[in-house]
Design a protein around this motif. Structure first.
Motif, mmCIF file in Angstrom:
data_model
loop_
_atom_site.group_PDB
_atom_site.id
_atom_site.type_symbol
_atom_site.label_atom_id
_atom_site.label_comp_id
_atom_site.label_asym_id
_atom_site.label_seq_id
_atom_site.Cartn_x
_atom_site.Cartn_y
_atom_site.Cartn_z
ATOM 1 N N UNK A 71 0.827 -1.201 0.000
ATOM 2 C CA UNK A 71 0.000 0.000 0.000
ATOM 3 C C UNK A 71 0.865 1.256 0.000
ATOM 4 N N UNK A 72 1.871 1.288 0.846
ATOM 5 C CA UNK A 72 2.757 2.454 0.889
ATOM 6 C C UNK A 72 3.527 2.605 -0.423
ATOM 7 N N UNK A 73 3.919 1.486 -1.031
ATOM 8 C CA UNK A 73 4.608 1.550 -2.315
ATOM 9 C C UNK A 73 3.692 2.106 -3.398
ATOM 10 N N UNK A 74 2.448 1.628 -3.419
ATOM 11 C CA UNK A 74 1.480 2.096 -4.410
ATOM 12 C C UNK A 74 1.222 3.587 -4.252
ATOM 13 N N UNK A 75 1.020 4.031 -3.023
ATOM 14 C CA UNK A 75 0.788 5.451 -2.773
ATOM 15 C C UNK A 75 2.034 6.261 -3.095
ATOM 16 N N UNK A 76 3.226 5.708 -2.821
ATOM 17 C CA UNK A 76 4.463 6.394 -3.179
ATOM 18 C C UNK A 76 4.586 6.612 -4.678
ATOM 19 N N UNK A 77 4.212 5.602 -5.461
ATOM 20 C CA UNK A 77 4.229 5.739 -6.922
ATOM 21 C C UNK A 77 3.220 6.797 -7.344
ATOM 22 N N UNK A 78 2.026 6.755 -6.764
ATOM 23 C CA UNK A 78 1.002 7.738 -7.120
ATOM 24 C C UNK A 78 1.478 9.154 -6.800
ATOM 25 N N UNK A 79 2.029 9.346 -5.611
ATOM 26 C CA UNK A 79 2.489 10.686 -5.222
ATOM 27 C C UNK A 79 3.630 11.161 -6.120
ATOM 28 N N UNK A 80 4.553 10.267 -6.446
ATOM 29 C CA UNK A 80 5.661 10.664 -7.324
ATOM 30 C C UNK A 80 5.162 11.033 -8.712
ATOM 31 N N UNK A 81 4.151 10.324 -9.195
ATOM 32 C CA UNK A 81 3.614 10.612 -10.528
ATOM 33 C C UNK A 81 2.797 11.893 -10.555
ATOM 34 N N UNK A 82 2.297 12.317 -9.416
ATOM 35 C CA UNK A 82 1.431 13.495 -9.364
ATOM 36 C C UNK A 82 2.068 14.641 -8.589
ATOM 37 N N UNK A 83 3.374 14.747 -8.663
ATOM 38 C CA UNK A 83 4.072 15.854 -8.011
ATOM 39 C C UNK A 83 4.732 16.715 -9.080
#
Length: 160
Positions: A112-124
């Motif tokens: 879950x943290x990895x998935x959210x990390x990818x999402x945050x990196x893609x949307x920064x």
């Protein structure tokens, strides 16, 4: 691609299955077949439960691989081929997502943290500021919006 997967996968899809679906969607060829190295799946801490979950969706079906060092699957979502960008760019995005999800900051985290990390990196943006609303983020990651504050606290602790 995470937003597209949020629309096509069941709401109950686990974060680890979403990580696997992301890699499959980004690496699929024009015949909807994908081959994933077992080492990559081990690095993401993914294995057969995620494959079974996506098979039950039904989103993919595993098939015989050419070698024992890879997993082969056929995806059933033909609309993936219409998603931008083109395949070479999707392959680069798959490699980027893999590196981002296994970065030193998120490497010890769960799926879950990895998935959210990818999402945050893609949307920064370039300064690292987020460019998305919490409800869109929750939907793309298969979460309830109420879970986000606690999850963000976990990520902050991991990155401290």
């Amino acid at each position: 691609m995470l937003s597209y997967l949020a629309a096509t996968l069941p709401n109950t899809t686990t974060p680890s299955a979403r990580l696997l679906a992301l890699q499959c969607a980004l690496r699929v060829d024009t015949t909807l077949h994908v081959r994933l190295p077992r080492g990559m799946l081990r690095s993401l801490r993914l294995d057969t439960p995620e494959q079974r979950e996506l098979e039950q969706a039904p989103w993919l079906r595993t098939s015989l691989a050419r070698t024992s060092s890879e997993i082969a699957a056929q995806l059933f979502d033909a609309a993936l081929l219409a998603q931008a960008p083109a395949r070479p760019d999707r392959r680069r995005a798959a490699d980027w997502a893999l590196r981002t999800s296994r970065s030193p900051r998120t490497g010890v985290a769960g799926a879950l943290q990895q998935l959210v990390g990818v999402y945050l990196a893609a949307h920064a943006d370039a300064s690292g500021s987020g460019l998305t609303e919490p409800d869109r983020m929750a939907r793309a990651c298969g979460l309830n919006p109420e879970e986000l504050p606690h999850l963000m606290d976990q990520l902050l602790t991991l990155n401290a």
